[in-house]
Every structure is written in C-alpha cells, then in structure tokens.
Motif scaffolding. Sequence first.
Motif, PDB file in Angstrom:
ATOM      1  N   ALA A  26      97.999  27.673  77.783  1.00 33.98           N
ATOM      2  CA  ALA A  26      98.252  26.266  77.466  1.00 33.98           C
ATOM      3  C   ALA A  26      97.716  26.024  76.060  1.00 33.98           C
ATOM      4  CB  ALA A  26      97.536  25.365  78.466  1.00 33.98           C
ATOM      5  N   VAL A  27      98.466  25.269  75.252  1.00 33.97           N
ATOM      6  CA  VAL A  27      98.040  24.993  73.878  1.00 33.97           C
ATOM      7  C   VAL A  27      97.758  23.495  73.761  1.00 33.97           C
ATOM      8  CG1 VAL A  27      98.677  25.092  71.441  1.00 33.97           C
ATOM      9  CG2 VAL A  27      99.459  26.884  73.008  1.00 33.97           C
ATOM     10  N   GLN A  28      96.578  23.164  73.261  1.00 35.57           N
ATOM     11  CA  GLN A  28      96.226  21.756  73.091  1.00 35.57           C
ATOM     12  C   GLN A  28      95.552  21.576  71.747  1.00 35.57           C
ATOM     13  OE1 GLN A  28      93.799  21.701  76.592  1.00 35.57           O
ATOM     14  NE2 GLN A  28      95.218  20.354  77.665  1.00 35.57           N
ATOM     15  N   THR A  29      95.687  20.371  71.181  1.00 34.09           N
ATOM     16  CA  THR A  29      94.867  20.057  70.017  1.00 34.09           C
ATOM     17  C   THR A  29      94.098  18.801  70.344  1.00 34.09           C
ATOM     18  OG1 THR A  29      96.384  18.539  68.908  1.00 34.09           O
ATOM     19  CG2 THR A  29      96.720  20.897  68.520  1.00 34.09           C
ATOM     20  N   SER A  30      92.860  18.742  69.870  1.00 32.22           N
ATOM     21  CA  SER A  30      92.100  17.532  70.174  1.00 32.22           C
ATOM     22  C   SER A  30      91.043  17.272  69.123  1.00 32.22           C
ATOM     23  CB  SER A  30      91.452  17.654  71.550  1.00 32.22           C
ATOM     24  OG  SER A  30      90.541  18.712  71.542  1.00 32.22           O
ATOM     25  N   ARG A  31      90.747  15.996  68.981  1.00 32.67           N
ATOM     26  CA  ARG A  31      89.537  15.596  68.292  1.00 32.67           C
ATOM     27  C   ARG A  31      88.575  15.357  69.431  1.00 32.67           C
ATOM     28  NH1 ARG A  31      92.569  11.302  64.559  1.00 32.67           N
ATOM     29  NH2 ARG A  31      92.745  12.550  62.666  1.00 32.67           N
ATOM     30  N   GLU A  38      95.466  27.502  64.283  1.00 36.54           N
ATOM     31  CA  GLU A  38      94.526  26.724  63.461  1.00 36.54           C
ATOM     32  C   GLU A  38      94.991  26.675  62.002  1.00 36.54           C
ATOM     33  OE1 GLU A  38      92.163  24.758  64.055  1.00 36.54           O
ATOM     34  OE2 GLU A  38      91.030  25.367  65.843  1.00 36.54           O
ATOM     35  N   THR A  39      95.527  27.801  61.543  1.00 38.75           N
ATOM     36  CA  THR A  39      96.036  27.837  60.169  1.00 38.75           C
ATOM     37  C   THR A  39      97.143  26.801  59.997  1.00 38.75           C
ATOM     38  OG1 THR A  39      95.735  30.207  60.386  1.00 38.75           O
ATOM     39  CG2 THR A  39      96.801  29.431  58.369  1.00 38.75           C
ATOM     40  N   ILE A  40      98.031  26.737  60.962  1.00 39.99           N
ATOM     41  CA  ILE A  40      99.121  25.760  60.899  1.00 39.99           C
ATOM     42  C   ILE A  40      98.534  24.348  60.946  1.00 39.99           C
ATOM     43  CG2 ILE A  40     101.212  24.923  62.053  1.00 39.99           C
ATOM     44  CD1 ILE A  40     101.465  27.804  63.218  1.00 39.99           C
TER      45      ILE A  40
END
Lengths: 235, 814
Positions: free
Chosen positions: B61-66, B241-243
């Motif tokens: 699963a891919v997530q991005t978060s603050r 992360e690079t993206i």
Amino acid sequence: MNAPAEALIKLDGITKVFYTDEVETHALAGVHLDIRKGEYVSIAGPSGCGKSTLLSILGLLDTPTDGRYFLNGRTVADLPPSERARIRNREIGFIFQSFNLIGDLTVFENVELPLTYRGMKSGERKQRVEAALERVGMAHRAKHLPSQLSGGQQQRVAVARAVAGEPLILLADEPTGNLDSRSGEAVMDLLRELHRAGATICMVTHDPRYARHAERAIHLFDGRVVEDMEMAVTE
Amino acid sequence: MRTLLQDLRYAGRLFRRAPGFALVALATLALGIGATTGVFSVVNGVLLQPLPYHDPAQLVAVQTSRTQARDDSMSAPDFLDFQARNHTLAAMAAYREDVFTLRARGVPIQADGALVTAEFFTLFGVRPLAGRFFGADDAKAGRALAVLSEGFWQREFGGDPGVVGRTLQLGGASYTVVGIAPASFAWPQERQIWALATRAAPEPPIATTEGYLTNRGMRYLDVVARLKPGVAPATARADLETIQTGLARLDPDEEAGRSVSVTSLQEQLTGDVRHVLLVLLAAVGVLLLIACINVAHLLLARATGRAREIGIRTALGASRTRLVRQLITESLLLSLAGGAAGLLMATWITAALVRLAPHSLPRLTDVHVDPRVAAFAVLISTATGLLFGLVPAWQVSKAGPSDALRAGDTRTGAGVASHRTANIMIVAQVGLSLVLLITAGLMGQSLLRLVDQDPGFHPEHVVSAQVFLPQTQYATAAAQTAFYERFLQRFASQPGAPPIAIAFPLPLGSGGSARASFQIQGQPEPPHGTRPVARMGIVSPGYFRVMGIPLQRGRGFTDAARDAPPRAVVINETLARRYFGGADPLGAHVDLGMGPDNGPPEWFTVVGVAGDVRTGSLRAAPEPELYLSYREFLLPFMTAVVRTDRDVGAVTSAVRTAVAAVDPNLPLGEVRTMPDVIAASVQQPRLRALVLGSFALLALVLATLGIYGLVSYSVATRTREFGIRVALGAAPGEIVGLVLGLGLKLLVAGAAVGVAGAWAVTRGLSGLLYGVTATDPLTYAVLAALLVAIGTVASYIPARRATRVDPMTALRSE
Ligand SMILES: Nc1ncnc2c1ncn2[C@@H]1O[C@H](COP(=O)(O)OP(=O)(O)O)[C@@H](O)[C@H]1O
Ligand SMILES: [Mg+2]
C-alpha cells in the motif's frame, strides 16, 4: 511399689464388631476390666484375638459397638470429637509398635507435638520436651530427624512423646515388636522406670519375658478376657 | 504385542480405579490443547497466512502523509504522477470505497463497492470466477464496467451465469457486468461491487466544480502497488520520495513536508488487530503452559504414590524397559485421549471466536483449525505426559527398589524431591493464572469505564438510519441538498412524526469523519499548513435537540433556507476553550477555507457553543469540533436520527416512506438504535475483555484443579501422619488448619509471583486500557484475594477428608 488405688479405667461388657463386605468380625466379645491408678498391666494373646482393638478403644481412637467405658470415673461414650481429642491429648499417651514418629519433624518437634495441641506456652513446652528426652536418654539427638535414628532410639523418642504430657495412662501396643532384643530390653527398662515413678501402664505384648515386667497379666482369647492374674514382679 | 495389550489393560484399570485423576488430566489436556489450537488458528488465519493473491509479498500500500494532518489518502494528480514516474513498481492502482444503489429482485438496495482503476485486478493477479476483469483498453474507451463479488452474485442473482454481460443501473448510471470475483478476493474488505473508473482516476466522493484530476488538495484515493521482482519496499519508498520531492517544489502548499510510506499489504490489513491478537496468543500460551504444568504435576504426584508399587515390581524381577514401557503406555493413552478431546474443543473454540469476532477483523474467511497447529499442541502435551510419566521409573532406577520399598514407612522417600517440584509447579500455575486474571480484570474494567463514559448526548430512544445518495444521480450539491430538504419535510409531514434531523458523521458510527482547518478573525494568521484543524459536523436544524446535546451558549441552526451572510457556525466547548480562551466566542468570525484557493476568506459567525460529544470513539477525549448547517456544506452520506419511543420497525418504515416519496429508487441504508451504535463502537474492547476473561476463567479452573489435586494427593500420602496426630490429640480443626495451611502457603507464594508477573506484563498493555492504570492496586488486591480464596476452598475439600482419617487404619498400615 505403688499401692493399688481407685479404678482409673472401668470396662463393662465392651464388644466390638467390624463389618466388612461379607464378614462380621467380633474382635471383642464382652470385655470386663478394671485398671487402677498406678497399675502396670500387660495384655497377651494370640494374633487376631483383639488386643490392638482393645487398646484403641481404651485410647479413644475407636468406639465400642456395645458396653460402657468409664475413664477416671466418667463415661466417655457420646463425647463430641473435639472432647475426645482433648482426652487423647491430655490423659492418654500412646506408644506404637512401629514408633509412628512424623518423618518431616525433628525429634524435638515430635515430642513437642502433643503439647502444642494443648496450647502450652513455648517456654514450658521446651522445658517439658527437654525433660522427657532427658528421661529416655535422647536429649543429645533433639535436632535429628527420625530417619537418622535406629529403631530402638526411635521408640525411646516415642516413649518421650507419650510421657511428655504426663498422661493418666500410657497405652503401648507391642512396643518391642519391631526391635531387636537389646533395644527391646532398653525400652522395657524405660517403661518399668516410668511405672516406678507412678505411671499407669497398659501394654500389649506376646513376649512372655516382657509380660513378666508387669504386675498384672491379662490373657485375651477370641475377644474375651480368659485370664487375669496378679504377679510377683521379677526384678 | 501381548505385553502391549497387557500394558493397555493395566493402564485402563489404573484410570478406572482413579477416575478423578484421569478426568482431571483429560479435562486439563482438552482445555489446554483446545484453547491454544483455536486461538492460534485465528492468529494464523488472520496474521500469518499469506494473502491469497499472486506473489503477495510484492503487494504494497502506498500512502503519503504529513504526520500532523491525518490525510493518508492520495489525490488523483499525485497518484498519476507516481504511476507515471516511478521505476520500482510493476503496477499501481488507485481505488475509492463507495456505496452503490441498485435495484435487485424488484427493491432498491445498497451495496458496498469500490471505484477502481483499470490496473486493479491484474495487479492482484487473481483469476475471475466467471467472465473477465478490467483491462487497459476498457479505461481508454471509457467503458462503464462492473465486477460483482461471488457472495453478492449468489445472494442477489442466485449465481446466474447470465448476469455476466448484463447491464446494471448503479446509482442511476448503466454499468455492464463483465465478471465475477471469487470469494477469496477481498480487497478492500467486504466489497460487493467493483466499478471501473471512467477516467484516469476514480472521481471524488463529493461533487466538485474543479477538475479532480489536477486538484492536489483533494485527497480521497487509496493506492496499492506491486513491486517489481526483487525490489524491496524500502527501495520503492526511496524512489517515490524522489518523486514527492519534485512535487513539493511544484506545489509547496499541498506537497511540502509530505513523506511516502510503502507498507506490505498484509501489514496494512492486519496492523490494527495485530496487537490484540498477539496479546490473545500470549494469553493462550500461558494457558497451555498451565495445562502442561497441571498434567505434569498430576503425573508427578501419582509417580510418588507409585514409587512403592514400582519398587515391588522391580523387586519381583521386572526389567527397566518393561517398566518404562508400562509407564509410556499409560502416559500415551492419557495424552492421546486428551489430544482427541482437545481437537474437538479446538474446532468448537475456533467457531466461537469467528462468530464473536468483530466484522472489522480482516480475513475471517481464512480462519480454520490448522492441522499443523493442532499437531504442535498435541505434541507439546504428549511430550509433557511422557516426560513426567517417566519420572517414577527414573526415580526407581536412581534409588533402587529397596529404598522405594522402605520409603513407605516414615517418610515419603522419593516423594520428597518430587513434592518440591510439584510445589514449584503449583506456585507457577497460580502465578500465571493471576497474571491472566489481572490482565482480564483490567480489560474488563476498561470496558466498564468506557461504557460508562458520557458520550455527550442521550442515546436512549434515538434511532439512526443511513440515507446515502448515489453521486451519479445526485451530481451537484444543490441536487443533494434539495433531496435532504424534501426528505426532512416529507418525514415531518407524516401525522405524529417524531423529531428528526440528519447529520454527518453519526457520533460513534463507523461512517468516516470530516475535518476542516480554520482561522479565527483577529487572531494572527499561522504559517502555511499549520492552521488548527477541527472535526467537522454537518447537521440539520434540530440535530442538537434530537440527540440531546446541550447548547451551552447561543443557539443552534434555524430553519431559514440559508442563514443570510454572515453564515452560521456552531462550535463545541473544547474548541471554544482551546482557541478563544476566556473570550466570548459568540459573534466571532471563522474562516473554514471553503472558498476558492487563494481567494479571500469566507467568514462564518459563531452563533452557539454546543456541549462536547465523543464523536470518534468513547475512548478519545473530545476534540475541537465545528458544526455547519447541511445547507452550507453537504456530503451525500447523511444519517437520519429520530428521537422516538416507537420501535425500530416503525421508525424504519416511516423513514423509508419519506425516502420513497422523494425518490422511489433510493434504498435505505443501515438502521440502528443509538445504544446499538455505541455498543458496536466498543466491540473490540468488549471482545478483548470477553476472550481474555474466558481464558482467565479457564486458567482459574485449571489452577484450582491443580491446588485441589496437590492437596488431595498430599493428604492421601500423609494419612499415616494424620492418624498419628489424631492419636496424639489433634482436634479436627487443627487437622483442617494444617491442610489448609499447606494450600495457603502455595497460594500466597503463587499470588506474589502473579502480582509481580502482572505488574511486569500489563505495563505493555496500557495502550489497551482506559480509565484504569496497568498497576491499579485495587484490581491486583481483589483478584489476588479471590484466587487465594478459591484455592483455599479447593483445599478445604481434601482438608475435610483428612479429618475423617481413621487413626486405627492409618496406624495399622505397615
Ligand atoms: N478395621 C477393621 N476392620 C475389620 N476387621 C478388623 C479391623 N480391625 C481389626 N479387625 C479384626 O479384628 C480382629 C482383632 O484384630 P486386632 O485387635 O488387630 O488383633 P490383635 O491386635 O490381637 O492381633 C482380627 O480378626 C482383625 O482381622
Ligand atoms: Mg495387634
């Protein structure tokens, strides 16, 4: 020599019947018997004639099927268990053929046990235990466990346990049965000494040599007293 | 062979002669094996078994978060950028859960579904049960396609293969069913329909005027991916992360400070329940340990009693091997019978656990009694049985038969050593049981405190009913608002209609939540991305009254079509306290960032302060919360709440009538009373307390049996001693005291061990506790006392028996 006094024990027509699966065993079939204070009585008879049964009734370990039993002037039938325990504890001292010391307790603790049940203060207990062990010549072994003693020594400890509480009567069931003759002699000497000092003793034995230590010999046969005679004590 | 039969016959006779021993040993083994196998089967099915997909280790699963904001979902443009630019993923798919409305068998129904991108099914690598899944060209052609779950297909269409190829009306739009997904495919959990997104990414759940394919602020997508062969999740994370860094330069407002996480799908699925299941597993491990100790101790106790018998046999010329074989036969007979009973118990316990488990527990269909687990449990207990069954033979060979024969006289001889072992075992057992009892006690107390917690509203006599709108049909906010307005009117126009309101979210319901960042006029503007965040409640007038939420100050919303600007907002106590300090919030102006990006603020006026409500869970302290009228802002997932004395059936039909009057094709969602909603919200802690409680009870039973067994055995071996004591004038009370003291010594030692153990163990559980500390002295004291009391009662039975020892038989036995 003690002068015969009033009856300490009075048995009147005592019978004991054991009921097992199919058989009725009449272990005692009407025993009449008086034992006076200070007497030294020996009970003899063939194996199975009821000697141990008689002794256990005398010691309130068992109840008769019929008949009356007066101890020190009062009837002991229908006493509650706690009162019977009290009498066993204060008025009766037991000596068994197989010593019956408690293996996990030291010699001192074994002798102390009946005094503990009496609720005696520990100071007094210590005094009495030491005196009793002194009397039987086992004071130096107070800290030992029974398993570290010989049979004769164990039986002397058992005697000390029986007399420590100064009971009215000592009941001994073949006290020399498990001992070699030398140790047996020593124990008998001990009992005689106690008797001289005033103890009332009732001892089962079928060894005629030891029976002669007593001043009165009772013969039991098939649950009945068939002979009861006063004897001249051989010294 | 004949000797084996003879051994078996003799073993059988021994058990018949001491049925108590055999029964206790059997029950102990059955409980231990059963509980362990049952729980481990659940843990195995849920946590350990690989997901039933192709090469599941590569699924992530891919997530991005603050970390600060809780938006783990992804926006469509982010997803598309990650998809296009990554070098480490073989495939990437986005999806969003949705509720579809359709007509099946003539009535409108609601089905849980998901909108997915074209790569979704191929990424998982599952085969369709019938038909096909979505392909890339379907998306390019913009075809409206759907896949049904096997369960839904069976239930609603009777498993008719002709359904594939048929057109379904989902929320008023036509979809062609292309395939059926097998029951083993459950991603996301409990879906019945998967619909293909008609554009590059699924459309958002709320109507929007802006292009969702370019708006990075609208985060609503879940993303799954398959790693390229040989790529580790950490490598993929670095790549993404690079993206992300590039995106942050592009749109700092939305993308700065975000980090990417790449989690294995398995962990993603079971992360929430992992802790609980592991606690359970530990508990049941302790139970098995106790059971083994019990059996070991039972056998040891018997061994002591048999040292004499074995000595006699040896003296009569039995060889060592002959003796050992006899003992092995006995132990094996016992272990095998116990194992069989245990397996029976295991299937039963597994079924009970699956039935009890909350629906949210993932992968329940994967749970079954695992033969390897059962084999392990049987092996353990058999080993215990064998090991301790052999002790008598070992003792005899060590001591020699003459010692054993002599042992019967003054001391228990060989028994002394095993006595000590048995005592240690009982102490351990009592200790472990107390650890379990205290753990369960703390969980139980947490549950009680939790249930006792004031939710901030009066749940009694309130019935809730989901009224969800399909977006395809109600595409604009205006259409949605119009529906709910008319629905409320229709309901109220029924004669004798009780008070009604609609709300999102339903407090303590499971339907998600909304949050908004806000800015109070006159207070300094915080730097970018650090505006305070509050829960957002969307309600209709009358909501506070229906729910029994007190208005501390000011007023609620009015029935005016729309509050004339400035528009109204109601805040809760916590927000008022935290952000207004001592100042009066009434009349203050708040911007909720609802206007267009970088536009001027849109001011809402605070018209009331409502009491705090535990919206998310009874556990969590109330958060700052803002309420808006549903006419200002709307989500098409409103729940109607009705305060009434009428039963649920009557309310349901009244709500259904009002819905049907506005839209005859619209199904009614879940209808539940508020007390039920609250009960469901504490299902996890309840299950925890229940399961741990049952284990603690089992442990207590086992420990009590253990104490009883040991003391009984002790009394049996010491008849002679008791006879002597009785002859010397011990009163019955003194004998009872002696025996009780024996048990009490072990109990108190065990309790001390247990308190220390619990103190060490429960500190790791404080995350699961509520309103009670892990070292709550009262819990410790009460449960320790309870255990000691029960143990004492258990030893009282043999103690009574000891007073009935006939001194004559005791003294006569030579
Ligand atoms: N508890 C008992 N149950 C059945 N019979 C017993 C019991 N105790 C003793 N007897 C029987 O009573 C008789 C007398 O036994 P006992 O007094 O022990 O004899 P002695 O001590 O003279 O050898 C014997 O026949 C014995 O078998
Ligand atoms: Mg005899």
